[in-house]
Scaffold this active site. Structure first.
Site, PDB file in Angstrom:
ATOM      1  N   TYR A 161      23.805  19.932  31.596  1.00 18.77           N
ATOM      2  CA  TYR A 161      24.156  20.293  30.217  1.00 18.77           C
ATOM      3  C   TYR A 161      22.977  20.987  29.529  1.00 18.77           C
ATOM      4  O   TYR A 161      23.134  21.954  28.798  1.00 18.77           O
ATOM      5  CB  TYR A 161      24.597  19.073  29.404  1.00 18.77           C
ATOM      6  CG  TYR A 161      24.799  19.417  27.935  1.00 18.77           C
ATOM      7  CD1 TYR A 161      25.805  20.304  27.543  1.00 18.77           C
ATOM      8  CD2 TYR A 161      23.956  18.904  26.960  1.00 18.77           C
ATOM      9  CE1 TYR A 161      25.968  20.662  26.214  1.00 18.77           C
ATOM     10  CE2 TYR A 161      24.112  19.245  25.625  1.00 18.77           C
ATOM     11  CZ  TYR A 161      25.119  20.119  25.251  1.00 18.77           C
ATOM     12  OH  TYR A 161      25.270  20.475  23.936  1.00 18.77           O
ATOM     13  N   ARG A 168      22.598  29.543  27.508  1.00 16.46           N
ATOM     14  CA  ARG A 168      23.350  30.035  26.337  1.00 16.46           C
ATOM     15  C   ARG A 168      22.388  30.510  25.256  1.00 16.46           C
ATOM     16  O   ARG A 168      22.578  31.575  24.660  1.00 16.46           O
ATOM     17  CB  ARG A 168      24.252  28.912  25.822  1.00 16.46           C
ATOM     18  CG  ARG A 168      25.048  29.277  24.594  1.00 16.46           C
ATOM     19  CD  ARG A 168      26.044  28.192  24.213  1.00 16.46           C
ATOM     20  NE  ARG A 168      25.442  26.872  24.005  1.00 16.46           N
ATOM     21  CZ  ARG A 168      26.113  25.791  23.589  1.00 16.46           C
ATOM     22  NH1 ARG A 168      27.425  25.876  23.357  1.00 16.46           N
ATOM     23  NH2 ARG A 168      25.508  24.643  23.418  1.00 16.46           N
ATOM     24  N   TYR A 221      18.456  20.301  16.717  1.00 18.22           N
ATOM     25  CA  TYR A 221      18.124  19.064  17.436  1.00 18.22           C
ATOM     26  C   TYR A 221      16.688  19.159  17.968  1.00 18.22           C
ATOM     27  O   TYR A 221      16.272  20.205  18.477  1.00 18.22           O
ATOM     28  CB  TYR A 221      19.051  18.866  18.644  1.00 18.22           C
ATOM     29  CG  TYR A 221      20.460  18.377  18.363  1.00 18.22           C
ATOM     30  CD1 TYR A 221      20.851  17.910  17.112  1.00 18.22           C
ATOM     31  CD2 TYR A 221      21.398  18.383  19.395  1.00 18.22           C
ATOM     32  CE1 TYR A 221      22.158  17.457  16.911  1.00 18.22           C
ATOM     33  CE2 TYR A 221      22.696  17.937  19.199  1.00 18.22           C
ATOM     34  CZ  TYR A 221      23.071  17.481  17.949  1.00 18.22           C
ATOM     35  OH  TYR A 221      24.351  17.048  17.759  1.00 18.22           O
ATOM     36  N   ARG A 234      28.742  23.537  13.419  1.00 14.87           N
ATOM     37  CA  ARG A 234      29.704  22.428  13.314  1.00 14.87           C
ATOM     38  C   ARG A 234      31.104  22.932  13.013  1.00 14.87           C
ATOM     39  O   ARG A 234      32.093  22.333  13.449  1.00 14.87           O
ATOM     40  CB  ARG A 234      29.268  21.443  12.234  1.00 14.87           C
ATOM     41  CG  ARG A 234      27.943  20.761  12.506  1.00 14.87           C
ATOM     42  CD  ARG A 234      27.999  19.846  13.715  1.00 14.87           C
ATOM     43  NE  ARG A 234      26.695  19.222  13.953  1.00 14.87           N
ATOM     44  CZ  ARG A 234      26.386  18.551  15.057  1.00 14.87           C
ATOM     45  NH1 ARG A 234      27.267  18.429  16.041  1.00 14.87           N
ATOM     46  NH2 ARG A 234      25.201  18.019  15.205  1.00 14.87           N
ATOM     47  N   GLU A 339      34.711  12.487  22.020  1.00 18.45           N
ATOM     48  CA  GLU A 339      34.395  13.611  21.149  1.00 18.45           C
ATOM     49  C   GLU A 339      35.731  14.138  20.640  1.00 18.45           C
ATOM     50  O   GLU A 339      36.709  14.130  21.379  1.00 18.45           O
ATOM     51  CB  GLU A 339      33.662  14.651  21.989  1.00 18.45           C
ATOM     52  CG  GLU A 339      33.225  15.881  21.262  1.00 18.45           C
ATOM     53  CD  GLU A 339      32.386  16.788  22.172  1.00 18.45           C
ATOM     54  OE1 GLU A 339      31.371  16.323  22.725  1.00 18.45           O
ATOM     55  OE2 GLU A 339      32.781  17.942  22.340  1.00 18.45           O
TER      56      GLU A 339
HETATM   57  C1  3EB Z   1      27.015  17.032  19.611  1.00 12.31           C
HETATM   58  O1  3EB Z   1      27.345  16.939  18.436  1.00 12.31           O
HETATM   59  C2  3EB Z   1      28.024  16.639  20.641  1.00 12.31           C
HETATM   60  O2  3EB Z   1      26.903  22.289  23.401  1.00 12.31           O
HETATM   61  O3  3EB Z   1      28.571  23.536  22.719  1.00 12.31           O
HETATM   62  C3  3EB Z   1      29.676  19.112  20.740  1.00 12.31           C
HETATM   63  C4  3EB Z   1      30.191  20.396  20.576  1.00 12.31           C
HETATM   64  C5  3EB Z   1      28.624  18.913  21.597  1.00 12.31           C
HETATM   65  C6  3EB Z   1      29.633  21.480  21.265  1.00 12.31           C
HETATM   66  C7  3EB Z   1      27.972  22.440  22.790  1.00 12.31           C
HETATM   67  C8  3EB Z   1      28.064  20.004  22.281  1.00 12.31           C
HETATM   68  C9  3EB Z   1      28.570  21.271  22.117  1.00 12.31           C
HETATM   69  O4  3EB Z   1      25.891  17.411  19.953  1.00 12.31           O
HETATM   70  C10 3EB Z   1      28.078  17.549  21.816  1.00 12.31           C
END
Ligand code: 3EB
Length: 347
Positions: A161, A168, A221, A234, A339
């Site tokens: 991941y 990306r 992050y 989001r 999720e």
């Molecule tokens: C998160 O909030 C959960 O890497 O495209 C959610 C939606 C998550 C998209 C991505 C990862 C992705 O981090 C994981």
């Protein structure tokens, strides 16, 4: 889903129709639809389009198969229907279906890129996607899904991941002058099929990024979650004027700030995730002066899910009419059990 929702399919000649609508249908119902206005039919559950062999498959380029098990129900097709006939084209490896204001793009590549690894495969896929988006006149990446196998396996010293996130990020950095303001809403899910599958919605005109006040933006992050933060928003808001508005809501989990909450507790993770989704919708309402409701919700569950609980809690929060599809798939952090993503609409 005992009654697949067909009420949101557009009627012809409806001036106030948004450029497309999305609904969950049974495979037999989806097979009846005339192809002219199909942006995509995403089949969940099977490993192949039912009744369609490899040759016929090439003649039906709108069909996409995501072989994640559908929990508690038979196979389901997510139908993306354009208000207008679509034009189909290939740009490189990217299959496109183009309407007036929106296009649907999809590609599937070898997730090892001939042995170079997932990171290289991902940057190549995103370069191809960016190039196809620009060339087709739909340069905006609004909402993307990513599926690839063995999401937690280590590869060259990095979890897959995280390698995906690095690839990306590299492609976005090359493609966009300003990355953080051009990020699509997204989901990234561990699948059982081979290959890196990327597909979703492109726009002619930019939407508006809306973040979640309870969550740190994923693109901020800290490095503890990987060398490159995940490149997604989001949610993306898109105003369709008299036809209403869409809010494309990314995969949302039991994360507050940047920390996973309620390790190993399914019920609490579900509740935290629903509170996160509510907070996102409230933020979108406040920022746009709209009143969003979910037209479709999709749950990805790492384990065979407590379906009654999921349906009851979603019905209580978002209304008993909300169509919900529950799929079994792996989530990007090992401690996360589920999720939830969705498409929200307002009049
Ligand atoms: C998160 O909030 C959960 O890497 O495209 C959610 C939606 C998550 C998209 C991505 C990862 C992705 O981090 C994981």
């Amino acid at each position: 889903m005992s009654e697949p929702c067909r009420s949101s399919l557009p009627g012809p000649g409806d001036a106030a129709s948004p450029p497309f609508r999305v609904a969950y249908l049974r495979p037999a119902e989806a097979a009846q639809l005339a192809p002219e206005r199909l942006l995509a039919c995403v089949h969940f559950g099977p490993t192949a389009v039912p009744g369609v062999g490899p040759e016929a498959r090439a003649a039906r380029p709108w069909e996409i198969v995501v072989p994640l098990p559908v929990l508690g129900d038979g196979d389901v097709v997510e139908v993306w229907r354009s208000a207008r006939p679509v034009e189909r084209m290939m740009v490189g490896d990217v299959q496109l279906a183009c309407g007036d204001d929106v296009a649907f793009a999809s590609l599937c590549v070898d997730d090892s890129c001939g042995g170079l690894g997932l990171e290289t495969a991902t940057s190549a896929a995103y370069r191809a996607l960016g190039a196809a988006a620009s060339a087709s006149g739909f340069p905006i990446l609004a909402r993307l899904w990513n599926f690839f196998p063995a999401i937690h396996r280590m590869e060259s010293g990095l979890e897959r991941y995280r390698a995906f996130c690095r690839g990306r990020h590299l492609a976005f950095t090359e493609h966009f002058a300003a990355v953080e303001t051009n990020l699509p809403a997204a989901s990234a899910i561990g699948s059982r099929n081979s290959g890196l599958q990327v597909f979703g919605l492109l726009l002619r005109q930019q939407g508006r990024q809306i973040e979640n006040p309870r969550q740190l933006s994923a693109f901020h992050y800290p490095p503890v979650y990987g060398p490159r933060s995940p490149s997604f928003s989001r949610s993306i808001f898109k105003d369709w004027g008299a036809a209403g508005a869409h809010l494309y809501v990314s995969g949302t989990a039991s994360i507050v700030g940047h920390s996973s909450r309620h390790h190993r507790d399914y019920t609490r993770q579900l509740e935290e995730t629903l509170v996160n989704l509510q907070a996102l919708l409230a933020n979108a309402d406040a920022r746009t002066g709209r009143a969003f409701r979910f037209a479709v919700l999709r749950v990805y569950s790492r384990v065979v899910a407590p379906l009654e609980l999921i349906r009851a809690r979603i019905a209580a929060k978002f209304g008993p009419e909300t169509p919900v599809l529950v799929l079994q798939g792996d989530i990007c952090r090992t401690e996360l059990l589920l999720e939830i993503e969705g498409l929200a609409i307002s009049d």
